[in-house]
Write a protein that holds these residues in place. Sequence first.
Motif, PDB file in Angstrom:
ATOM      1  N   ASP A   1      34.503  27.068  22.316  1.00 63.42           N
ATOM      2  CA  ASP A   1      35.930  27.201  22.051  1.00 63.42           C
ATOM      3  C   ASP A   1      36.731  27.196  23.356  1.00 63.42           C
ATOM      4  OD1 ASP A   1      35.810  27.666  19.174  1.00 63.42           O
ATOM      5  OD2 ASP A   1      34.980  29.621  19.674  1.00 63.42           O
ATOM      6  N   GLN A   2      37.982  26.697  23.251  1.00 66.90           N
ATOM      7  CA  GLN A   2      38.865  26.764  24.403  1.00 66.90           C
ATOM      8  C   GLN A   2      39.129  28.225  24.717  1.00 66.90           C
ATOM      9  OE1 GLN A   2      42.820  25.040  23.982  1.00 66.90           O
ATOM     10  NE2 GLN A   2      42.791  24.452  26.138  1.00 66.90           N
ATOM     11  N   HIS A   3      39.239  28.563  25.973  1.00 70.12           N
ATOM     12  CA  HIS A   3      39.546  29.932  26.355  1.00 70.12           C
ATOM     13  C   HIS A   3      40.561  29.932  27.487  1.00 70.12           C
ATOM     14  CE1 HIS A   3      36.250  28.735  29.043  1.00 70.12           C
ATOM     15  NE2 HIS A   3      36.835  29.498  29.924  1.00 70.12           N
ATOM     16  N   GLY A   4      41.170  31.081  27.685  1.00 68.64           N
ATOM     17  CA  GLY A   4      42.154  31.207  28.749  1.00 68.64           C
ATOM     18  C   GLY A   4      42.883  32.525  28.681  1.00 68.64           C
ATOM     19  N   ALA A   5      43.911  32.640  29.509  1.00 72.07           N
ATOM     20  CA  ALA A   5      44.712  33.859  29.561  1.00 72.07           C
ATOM     21  C   ALA A   5      46.174  33.484  29.747  1.00 72.07           C
ATOM     22  CB  ALA A   5      44.255  34.753  30.707  1.00 72.07           C
ATOM     23  N   ILE A   6      47.037  34.336  29.235  1.00 69.86           N
ATOM     24  CA  ILE A   6      48.477  34.167  29.376  1.00 69.86           C
ATOM     25  C   ILE A   6      49.013  35.504  29.864  1.00 69.86           C
ATOM     26  CG2 ILE A   6      50.625  33.499  28.236  1.00 69.86           C
ATOM     27  CD1 ILE A   6      48.716  32.387  25.931  1.00 69.86           C
ATOM     28  N   CYS A   7      49.767  35.487  30.964  1.00 71.80           N
ATOM     29  CA  CYS A   7      50.217  36.734  31.583  1.00 71.80           C
ATOM     30  C   CYS A   7      51.713  36.730  31.858  1.00 71.80           C
ATOM     31  CB  CYS A   7      49.512  36.940  32.925  1.00 71.80           C
ATOM     32  SG  CYS A   7      47.729  36.961  32.859  1.00 71.80           S
TER      33      CYS A   7
ATOM     34  N   ILE B   1      52.090  41.450  39.985  1.00 70.58           N
ATOM     35  CA  ILE B   1      51.231  42.354  39.226  1.00 70.58           C
ATOM     36  C   ILE B   1      51.390  42.072  37.733  1.00 70.58           C
ATOM     37  CG2 ILE B   1      50.732  44.771  38.682  1.00 70.58           C
ATOM     38  CD1 ILE B   1      51.745  45.447  41.509  1.00 70.58           C
ATOM     39  N   VAL B   2      50.268  41.915  37.048  1.00 68.54           N
ATOM     40  CA  VAL B   2      50.284  41.651  35.609  1.00 68.54           C
ATOM     41  C   VAL B   2      50.823  42.875  34.875  1.00 68.54           C
ATOM     42  CG1 VAL B   2      48.851  41.140  33.595  1.00 68.54           C
ATOM     43  CG2 VAL B   2      48.337  40.056  35.795  1.00 68.54           C
ATOM     44  N   ILE B   3      51.811  42.638  34.000  1.00 71.84           N
ATOM     45  CA  ILE B   3      52.334  43.748  33.193  1.00 71.84           C
ATOM     46  C   ILE B   3      52.000  43.585  31.712  1.00 71.84           C
ATOM     47  CG2 ILE B   3      54.077  44.541  34.808  1.00 71.84           C
ATOM     48  CD1 ILE B   3      56.181  42.916  33.318  1.00 71.84           C
ATOM     49  N   GLU B   4      51.722  42.367  31.251  1.00 72.80           N
ATOM     50  CA  GLU B   4      51.218  42.128  29.896  1.00 72.80           C
ATOM     51  C   GLU B   4      50.288  40.919  29.978  1.00 72.80           C
ATOM     52  OE1 GLU B   4      53.084  42.633  26.287  1.00 72.80           O
ATOM     53  OE2 GLU B   4      53.982  44.485  26.993  1.00 72.80           O
ATOM     54  N   ARG B   5      49.247  40.926  29.135  1.00 69.91           N
ATOM     55  CA  ARG B   5      48.304  39.803  29.165  1.00 69.91           C
ATOM     56  C   ARG B   5      47.686  39.598  27.795  1.00 69.91           C
ATOM     57  NH1 ARG B   5      44.202  41.375  32.793  1.00 69.91           N
ATOM     58  NH2 ARG B   5      42.671  41.769  31.193  1.00 69.91           N
ATOM     59  N   LEU B   6      47.415  38.334  27.492  1.00 71.72           N
ATOM     60  CA  LEU B   6      46.663  37.960  26.309  1.00 71.72           C
ATOM     61  C   LEU B   6      45.443  37.180  26.791  1.00 71.72           C
ATOM     62  CD1 LEU B   6      47.964  36.441  23.031  1.00 71.72           C
ATOM     63  CD2 LEU B   6      46.072  35.376  24.197  1.00 71.72           C
ATOM     64  N   ASN B   7      44.269  37.570  26.324  1.00 73.66           N
ATOM     65  CA  ASN B   7      43.048  36.805  26.593  1.00 73.66           C
ATOM     66  C   ASN B   7      42.674  36.065  25.316  1.00 73.66           C
ATOM     67  OD1 ASN B   7      43.028  37.941  29.097  1.00 73.66           O
ATOM     68  ND2 ASN B   7      40.976  38.787  28.960  1.00 73.66           N
ATOM     69  N   PHE B   8      42.535  34.760  25.441  1.00 73.49           N
ATOM     70  CA  PHE B   8      42.222  33.882  24.318  1.00 73.49           C
ATOM     71  C   PHE B   8      40.748  33.500  24.419  1.00 73.49           C
ATOM     72  CE2 PHE B   8      42.221  29.523  22.462  1.00 73.49           C
ATOM     73  CZ  PHE B   8      42.670  29.834  21.196  1.00 73.49           C
ATOM     74  N   HIS B   9      39.963  33.878  23.415  1.00 71.21           N
ATOM     75  CA  HIS B   9      38.510  33.669  23.394  1.00 71.21           C
ATOM     76  C   HIS B   9      37.837  34.128  24.693  1.00 71.21           C
ATOM     77  CE1 HIS B   9      39.139  30.399  20.193  1.00 71.21           C
ATOM     78  NE2 HIS B   9      38.568  31.434  19.601  1.00 71.21           N
ATOM     79  N   PRO B  10      38.002  35.395  25.063  1.00 71.36           N
ATOM     80  CA  PRO B  10      37.409  35.861  26.327  1.00 71.36           C
ATOM     81  C   PRO B  10      35.882  35.775  26.324  1.00 71.36           C
ATOM     82  CG  PRO B  10      38.192  37.712  25.036  1.00 71.36           C
ATOM     83  CD  PRO B  10      38.635  36.471  24.320  1.00 71.36           C
TER      84      PRO B  10
END
Length: 165
Positions: A60-66, A72-81
Motif C-alpha cells: 500500500d502507498q504510505h506517507g505522512a502529512i504534517c 516543529i510538527v504540531i499535528e500529523r497524520l500517518n497514512f499506512h505507517p
Amino acid sequence: MTDGVAEIDALIAAEKTIVGVAKWKPNRESTVRLKATLAVNGAVRPGLILDANANTHTFDQHGAICLIYQEIVIERLNFHPHDPHTNRLGTGRLSGLVLPMGKHRYYPWSENQFLGWPRYTKVNLAMAESIALELPTYAEALAYFLDRTNIKGDLIPPPYDPLLL
C-alpha cells in the motif's frame, strides 16, 4: 495554559490557505514531497507550513502529512505507517494506547500540547489516535487532514504507480 499553547490552539483553529501552487517533487528514488507555505486570514504566517511525503511505488502507498510551525510538527497524520506506535504512559484518554502498523493514525495537538510551547527540542509527538474513517487513498487522507487542520484549498494527490513485486 501558557501563551505559547494558546498561540498554537489559535493557529490550528484559524482558517488557513495555501500560498501559491503546491507541487509534489521527487524526494528520493521512490518518494515525493510537498511543502507549502500557509497564510492565516490572508497573511502569510512565517514558519507555518504544510509538509507531506508519500511513497510512489509500494503497495500500500504510505506517507505522512504534517502541519509545522517554526520547524516543529504540531499535528500529523500517518497514512499506512510501517511501524506500530505506543503512546507514552501518563494521563488522558490515549495513555498507553498501542496502534498497529498499517493502521492510519492522527497525532492531534490537543493530545500533545502537554509537551508545551515553544518546544526547545524537536520532540516527536507522543500521543496518537486511530482514525475511525476508512481512508483507502492518499487523496482521501489528504482531504481529511486539510479539513481537520482547517486548511482551505485543493491539492492534487501525489503520483502513485504501485509496482508489483
